[in-house]
Each structure stands twice: as C-alpha cells, then as structure tokens.
Design an enzyme around this catalytic site. Structure first.
Site, PDB file in Angstrom:
ATOM      1  N   HIS A 101      48.194  33.074  44.207  1.00  0.00           N
ATOM      2  CA  HIS A 101      46.789  32.698  44.380  1.00  0.00           C
ATOM      3  C   HIS A 101      46.688  31.172  44.372  1.00  0.00           C
ATOM      4  O   HIS A 101      47.301  30.516  43.534  1.00  0.00           O
ATOM      5  CB  HIS A 101      45.918  33.289  43.275  1.00  0.00           C
ATOM      6  CG  HIS A 101      44.469  32.959  43.475  1.00  0.00           C
ATOM      7  ND1 HIS A 101      43.710  33.524  44.474  1.00  0.00           N
ATOM      8  CD2 HIS A 101      43.643  32.088  42.841  1.00  0.00           C
ATOM      9  CE1 HIS A 101      42.482  33.026  44.433  1.00  0.00           C
ATOM     10  NE2 HIS A 101      42.423  32.151  43.460  1.00  0.00           N
TER      11      HIS A 101
ATOM     12  N   GLY B 103      39.252  34.593  43.642  1.00  0.00           N
ATOM     13  CA  GLY B 103      38.578  35.005  44.867  1.00  0.00           C
ATOM     14  C   GLY B 103      38.789  34.053  46.026  1.00  0.00           C
ATOM     15  O   GLY B 103      39.759  33.306  46.058  1.00  0.00           O
TER      16      GLY B 103
ATOM     17  N   LEU C 253      40.772  41.872  40.868  1.00  0.00           N
ATOM     18  CA  LEU C 253      41.198  40.786  41.759  1.00  0.00           C
ATOM     19  C   LEU C 253      41.598  39.528  40.989  1.00  0.00           C
ATOM     20  O   LEU C 253      40.826  39.020  40.174  1.00  0.00           O
ATOM     21  CB  LEU C 253      40.055  40.453  42.729  1.00  0.00           C
ATOM     22  CG  LEU C 253      40.371  39.388  43.802  1.00  0.00           C
ATOM     23  CD1 LEU C 253      41.410  39.888  44.791  1.00  0.00           C
ATOM     24  CD2 LEU C 253      39.099  38.970  44.519  1.00  0.00           C
ATOM     25  N   ASP C 254      42.790  39.020  41.257  1.00  0.00           N
ATOM     26  CA  ASP C 254      43.284  37.748  40.691  1.00  0.00           C
ATOM     27  C   ASP C 254      43.283  37.743  39.163  1.00  0.00           C
ATOM     28  O   ASP C 254      43.168  36.686  38.537  1.00  0.00           O
ATOM     29  CB  ASP C 254      42.458  36.563  41.213  1.00  0.00           C
ATOM     30  CG  ASP C 254      42.579  36.416  42.715  1.00  0.00           C
ATOM     31  OD1 ASP C 254      43.636  36.755  43.251  1.00  0.00           O
ATOM     32  OD2 ASP C 254      41.614  35.965  43.355  1.00  0.00           O
ATOM     33  N   ALA C 255      43.414  38.918  38.565  1.00  0.00           N
ATOM     34  CA  ALA C 255      43.360  39.013  37.106  1.00  0.00           C
ATOM     35  C   ALA C 255      44.631  39.609  36.509  1.00  0.00           C
ATOM     36  O   ALA C 255      44.689  39.895  35.319  1.00  0.00           O
ATOM     37  CB  ALA C 255      42.149  39.844  36.685  1.00  0.00           C
TER      38      ALA C 255
END
Lengths: 287, 287, 287, 287
Positions: free
Chosen positions: B195, B204, B230-232
């Site tokens: 990311h 995000g 998401l992205d966690a």
C-alpha cells in the site's frame, strides 16, 4: 547563517509575472546585499511564496522605516501579504509542560548553550514537579493546575502571564492539556506542539498504545502549529524510528521520547529562523 | 545463511516453562545442529513464538517423518501450533498487477538474477499492457479484466489458475482491485499487498493526494498480508522518505514508487525465508 | 523488559552441537523461566554467541552460587567464556566531559527521569564550566586539567576517583582528550566514546570540517568502545542525518549535536541492558 | 515540474550585489514567467550559484538567440559562468555495465515507464550476459571486453560509439572497470558512477567486505561524478540502510543492491533535471 544585521521578508500572494524582480530590485537599488533567497509556487493554487534575507549594514532605508517603504513600493501594488523581521531581534518564548521532562530538558540544554537566538522568561505547568529545574536557570515558573471546570479561569492567568512577559510564541513541550480556541486564536501560528505519533496516524491520546496495537514497524513524532482541531494543525517537522515486534509499549515510549524532543527542537529552530509560512493548513519551510 | 539443507520450524503457543529446552533437546538428541534460533514472548498476551532452523544433513529422522515425529514428541504435548518447512523447498508465487510496472519489474529483476529462492510461473493482470514483459521471461500471463459485476466470475478464473500452477502465495504488486473475502480466506497470510502510504495513515484510494493535502513531511509505503478489511492486515514492512513543500503530487508519486518496490521486496524476502508469524493481526518478523 | 529479578548470561565459544540445549536445560531443570534468548553464530569464524535472561524468582540455585554452578555444569565442559549479571544490579557510571554540554545534559536528563538503571556518582572534566550542573544534581564534579606533560599524573587522579567511586564503566561525552593505553586496558570494553562522524569516515579531529570539505550528503555519529587505536574500537551504534550544500560547517555541527547525544544514549542503553558482546573488534548487540 | 517549454540557466560567479536582480530583471522585461529560482552562496569562498527556470512561451527572445543575448546582457558584464538548457531537450544517455544487472534493470524499468525525460540508445558492457535485455528494448548493445593491455584500444571503440550515438552523459551502472583519465576529461561532470559504500568510507574494491570487517551498523551507497582519482569525485546523492551483527557479507551485498539502484537513479534524476552544479569537487544540487 549571517551574524551581520539582516532584514528578512516573508511574502505570499497570487502568482504573477515579475514578483522576484520587483523585490530584488527594491533591495538592490537601496544598497542591500541578498544573503538568502527562496521562492515557491504552489502549482495547484497558483500562490507565490518567498523568503528573502539581506544585509542591511549599508541599506539606505533605516530599519524603522523599512516596513512602511516596502509596503508602499512593493507589497501593496502587488497584493502581497508580508512579514518583516530582523536578525537582531530576539524572540521571547514560553514553554508549557506537564510532568514529563525530556522535551523541557532538551529545550533548556539548547537555551543554556546558546544554540538558539531566543529568550525564555516563562515556564508554565499544570504540575509543580519541574519548578526546581526552571528556577535554577532563573526562569519564572508558574504552576497553574487545570481541570475541565477551571480551564477558562486558569487560561486567563496564563494569558496574563504571557502578556506580562511579552511572549512572542508558545511551545507545548508535551503539555498534556487541551488549549481553548480563544487562546489559540490569540496566538495563531505561534503555538508549536509536539505530538507523539506520525500524524495523521494516531491523533489524540495514547498513540504509542495504538501504534503497538496496530503493529506498525516504524513510529514517529510530529511538530505542528496548534489549531482548534486536535492534532490537525499545519505540520512543521516529522521524523521516525524503526521498531519491531520485540518492542513493547514501554520501548515505544522510550524510543519515542528521543524523536519527540528532536522533532520539537527542529520546529522551534525553523520558527526562530523565520523560515515558516502557513498556507491552507500546510507549511512552507524554507531552508 | 546456510546453503546446506535445513529444517525450519515456526512455533506459537501459550508461554510456559521449558519450551526452548524441549525444542532444542529434540534437535540435539537427533543429531541436528542449530543454525539459527529466535524466540519472542508477547508480554501482554503471554504468547510464545519461536523460529528455529537446523542443519538436517546428519539428522536421524528423515525429512518426510519429521513433521509427524515433532508433533508427537513436542508440539502436541506442549500445545504448540507448528509450521515446518525445508530450505530445499522452492515456493511458487503468483503476481497480480494492474497497469503500473515498477513493482513487477523490480520483482522480475530479482527473479532473473536469482536473488530469491522462488518460482514465478504466473502473472495475472486486469490489463494487457505488461504481457510482453512476462512472456519474454517465459512466465504465463493472463489478462483477466475486472468489473464490479464480473468480479465473482473472474475470481473463479484466477483461483483456477492459482490451483493449476500450485501457487503457494500471491503478491499484489500495485494490483488496484478489491480482492473478495472468499479469495482472501483461501490464502490466509499468503497474499502480500503493497500500500502506497504509511499505514494506518491514508488507507484506501489516492493516498499521495491525501498526503499532499495534509502537508506531511514524510511519506511511506507499507507491505502487509491482505485481510478482509481494506489496508488493515498485519504489517510486514514499512519504510519512509522525507518530502517537503517543494514536492507536488507528481513528485510524491515518483518518490513513492521507489519506496513501494523496495518495501514490497522486503516483505517477499521475509515471507520466502519463513520468518513471519501472525498473531492478533500483527506480525513477528524474525531476522 | 522484566521488572522481576532476573539473571543474564552472555556466552561466547566455538560453535558446536548442543550448546543451546545445554544452557536451556540447565535453566529449565533448575526452575528458571526464560524471559529472553538470542543466539548468533559468526559464519566465518564459527564462533557462537548467546544472551539468555531468565526469571530467578523460583530458581533452585541461589544467586550467589549461580556463577560457580553454571561454570562447573556448563561453561567449563563446553569451553565457554561467560559473563553473568543480575537485573537487580545497578551499574555505576562516570562521565568525562570537556566544554561542550549537549551530551552531558542529555545523559543527566535521562538520569533524573529514571530512564536508565544506573548510578552516576562522578563527573570529571578538564574544564570547570559544567561544575554547577553536576553539583545541582548532587553529583561529584572534579576538574582535572590535561596537558601532554601532565597527562600521566592527572590520569592517576582520574583512576583514583574511579576506584573510590567503584565505577563500572566510563562514558566519554565529547571528552576531547586522548586517553592513555594504560587507562584503556583497565577498562576494556567499559569505556564508551561518541565520535562525531560516520566511522570509519573522518576519524580524528574536526570531522565536520572534513565532511563539509568532501561534500557528503549525509553526516553521522558513532558510539564505540575505546581501544588504543584512535576511533577504531568496536562500534556499538551509529546514526545519520541528511545534509546538503546549504549547510555550512556550523550547520553540520548543530545537526551533528543531536545525532551525537542520541547515538551515545543508545550505546549506554545497550551497555546497561548487558546486550553487548565484543568479538574481533566488532560488537554483537542483542536486542 | 512544468510541462510547458521552459529555459533553465545555471550560473556561478563571484558573489556581488545585484546578481539576482540582474537575472530576474532580464527575464521579466522580456516577458518570461519564473517557474523556479534557487540561489546559494558559498560562505567560505564567496561564490554565488543560481538556477532559474522560466516559461518561454511568450518570451520575446527566441530560444536560439537566448544564449547569446543572455551572455551579452548579463553573463559577461557580471563575470558569470553560464549553462543554458531547455526543458524540451531530451538528453542522450549511455549505460556501462558489467555482469551485475540490478542497476541496469532499474534504469530500464524507469526508461520504459517514461519516468525520465531521456533517450538511451546505447549500452556497453565488458560481458555479453545482459545483451538480451538490451536488445529486447531495442537498445544497441556492445560487448567490449577489457584487460589492462587492451584498455586503451577498447576505450577508443567506446568513445567512437558514444560519438556516433551523440551521447550527452554516461552512467556507470556497477561497471567494474577503471575508466582512463583521457576518457574522463572528455566527459567532465558527465559520467555518473555508483559506488557501493558510504564514501569516503571504503573506497575501492570490496567495500561490503571492509564494512563487515569493521563492524559498521549502517551501510551506504554513493553516486558521484567520476574524476581521475578513484571514488573521489563530487558526490551527488547518498543513502544508507541499518545493518547488524546478524548480517553476513552476503546480506550486506543484498541490502546494498537496493541502495545502489535507488541512489544511482536519484543522481540521474538530478542530472536530467539540470539541477547540479560542481564547485571545488562538491555539488550544489538544487531541488
């Protein structure tokens, strides 16, 4: 660096042709020698920013008239917002602290060694425990405890002390209290805070706990001007240090302390050098 | 580092007395020579983690029986979760990409030079533009376009290709598509994403735009295992680079690309070395 | 981290099969619970290093017999060099300074806040200017001026003071004097220096001038154990900060000060945690 | 950043009053809009440096006369050394390589994605192994083996190829050969090398071995212009990565590769942006 007496002008205005020429001509035709010049154009907003410093030893306009003459000749015709200052001025800084001492000690270490061109006449804390350190160095120390109920009244005492000591700007050196909007508006872009995270990650309380919980591999610290929205003001400086699964929360706190004091000191340095302009909640930090 | 054939065991269990002694005794009494041993105890959760690698050249237990014997003798009695692997195994990796090529090129550069002990039989993209690069290197390339409507169907094609090629883990090399929960659950802790921000800041879309808007002085990149949120997912590696007011969004994107590819490569390296354990959405990355 | 009483053993010996098992068995069968264990094998020299820390609350061997029993049971049979210490011990540290105060202030700030498990009974300087700081904190301060002619005699005074105060290790906090070989041999791997460059670049005097002259884009600081060869001892910690053509020598000195104090503090931390082994003029720094 | 056509002037001369005003007036009165301006004064040598870029869309002087007119009006009267270039120009770069591919692949990845405004018509190597990569991208590849005996003759072939392809500057992408003084003088400040250490530490051969031997805790890479003295030319960019006792030489080499390619790419970027001036064997790198 310049030990000679110099004038510094910080400019912002809409971008247009001829801005640098206008300013440098003004300086040149009045006998000034440019020591440093930096400019920046925000390519999205078409806003122009400039910092210029020049030797005024042989300048034809005396210092006390310089502001007015620059305004008439340059700033007003070109629609500039201008801040003028002189390297001979010594800004007056107040430090707000709570119980933790590492940032305060670091500031006082620099103060005593003469690293900074600053006067520190006043330290305010909501705890009495750092009084001795302050008074040893001959700095006035006031313990002004804070509760939600007494905040308004106590802030008045703080404001009176700042006024009495003619304070130019305030440093929150891990001062763990909310500062009211009224107070902030009186010192716009003149209150520097250190937040113990890599903002905008982990605003608010206990960022090291949150960082540990999230399992980040790097922690950070952020110095910024205080605005009414918590931990959301214009960022001046940030730095980071790697961490790993072997670091528990105590380790993060310990490693973070070193970041905090260094990053706060960098922000104070830039502020004292008159290198910072604020635009759209962001900083331009000239070097 | 060890070119000899070695066994690697990754262990997690409740902390208790005698864990290291039990494991190292097992290795020692069977004639194994420890090459590397690291352990970690989560001091909050009292969970024990260990990675031990030993030379099995003269090991008394043959490789194909090692798992079973270790389970019987050590893991089951002590309530351990165990992952066993051998340095002689060559994991099979698939790469998912979109249009941007920098991470893929970086991966292929390492692949070709033999930096990694890995096989890459398969590249999947939702765009055709990187096909030539893949096929030049003799890697199968499949263009599987994605829309919200076709996702379910297209993911089945992806899954079939992964299965056909016996893929062990998947790398999302700036693959700008949502991956479904079904897909993720099939490859738990075996999908690595990069990311383009310093998570948890700016999750995000368009993190560089957000970073520029916020006026940060440092940007970052984060590689993590993909989870349904998401992205966690658990962070494997992060790195940062300083930026300033002189960097517009294009500059952030350009500087960020170098971070992204390096941070992704580090995560793949740790995964290939079998150095990673996941616990409570965090990683232990043994060195 | 461990607030409980623990024993720490640092081991080095020729690599051989069964070392970890032998040590961990000893701990386990005597009722110790391992808090932390790290090992390392030098792959060139086939030398084995290990640091293990265990809770001795319920240990069957009393602390005062532990050294002897470990020697008899483990160290002698396996040819180990062993250092044993206890988390309950508080090492005694002396600080040597010259005129510059930043490292001393940083040390004292940590000392006062209780960050380190250390006693600082003694500060020695070749200048009188930092006396007040020391005495304010109740630390004995001795001004012992140094010239080439008086070095031998003055070092005897220093040695006597160290002995009187039962000093365990010495920190040279920007102490700008040569220390004699005699003195160094008495405190082998127990004198920590901070050098203001990224060693081995720019050893000796005026490294910031040399760095500026060479036009480097990064400057550094290096903490190391003092050996008889100047600035050539085993490196404990290093860190760097970017610089540019805009930084003149004064700027390098200013930026370097922050590095110096942080890097020195990290070395002291590792030393106090008993995390350091020295081998072939290099350090193993366990985490 | 500027997609419009712009002119860039790089200036150096003795510092004197009115330099910035003279240049910016020239631009302003001819209808140019300054996009970027940076200046620097070397405070030791009193030398003035400046880079100014302006939009020439509506400039009154046509591009082909600009150099001459600037010289007559500004540079000659003020004793300036001037370099003029245009953003519309696409420099032509040759890459020299040996066997190692990581820097070349990184360059080609950027070339193909259009990150750089550059033409790469030529790759020269003393080994044949990277030919296929070059030709796949349609770049001419020449294998010119080198021995001490054949150097002079082979360098003539290289020089002829550079001339034939009208090469503006040369990148040594881990080209492990000595380049002769004759060759260097022809391309003064136009040959960029990447050295795999943090110069001035560890010049010459096998720096990772030396770094490991010395036990440093950080390794680096340095890009610089090539001068006749080995690894002693003006430094353009440097970066570092932390290492520890757990890293053997192979690990240093692996971690170093990532540094090398990124640091080399940064130097090429600055060179392509015409941001670099050389003075007294140091660089001014405007941002």
């Amino acid at each position: 660096m310049g030990q000679q007496t110099s004038a510094i002008v910080l400019i912002s205005c809409k971008d247009q042709i001829g801005l640098v020429a206008a300013v440098t001509n003004f300086i040149h035709r009045n006998g000034g020698n440019i020591i440093d010049l930096e400019q920046h154009v925000d390519s999205q907003d078409h806003e122009f920013f400039m910092r210029v410093e020049w030797d005024i030893t042989n300048f034809k306009i005396p210092a006390h008239q310089l502001g007015e003459e620059f305004n008439l000749a340059i700033a007003q015709p070109l629609g500039m917002q201008v801040r003028l200052c002189f390297s001979s001025e010594k800004p007056r800084m107040a430090v707000f602290v709570s119980k933790m001492s590492h940032c305060l000690f670091d500031i006082l270490s620099r103060y005593q060694s003469g690293e900074w061109n600053v006067e520190i006449p006043l330290i305010i804390s909501n705890h009495p425990n750092l009084e001795k350190v302050a008074t040893t160095l001959g700095i006035e120390f006031h313990c002004i405890p804070m509760t939600r109920e007494t905040r308004q009244e106590q802030e008045k005492k703080q404001a009176a002390l700042l006024q009495k000591h003619q304070i130019d700007f305030v440093v929150l050196a891990r001062y763990m209290q909310i500062v009211s909007g009224d107070f902030i508006r009186q010192y716009q872009n003149r209150i520097i805070n250190i937040h113990h995270s890599f903002l905008p990650a982990f605003p608010g309380a206990k960022p090291y706990h949150s960082a540990h919980q999230r399992g980040v591999k790097i922690i950070g610290a952020t110095s910024h001007y205080v605005t009414e929205e918590l931990d959301a003001g214009p960022i001046i400086a940030q730095d980071v240090v790697p961490v790993s699964h072997t670091d528990d929360i105590e380790d993060l706190v310990r490693k973070g302390r070193d970041l905090e004091k260094i990053v706060l000191a960098r922000a104070i340095w830039h502020h004292l050098q008159n290198q910072i302009l604020v635009w759209n909640n962001r900083t331009i930090v000239f070097q």
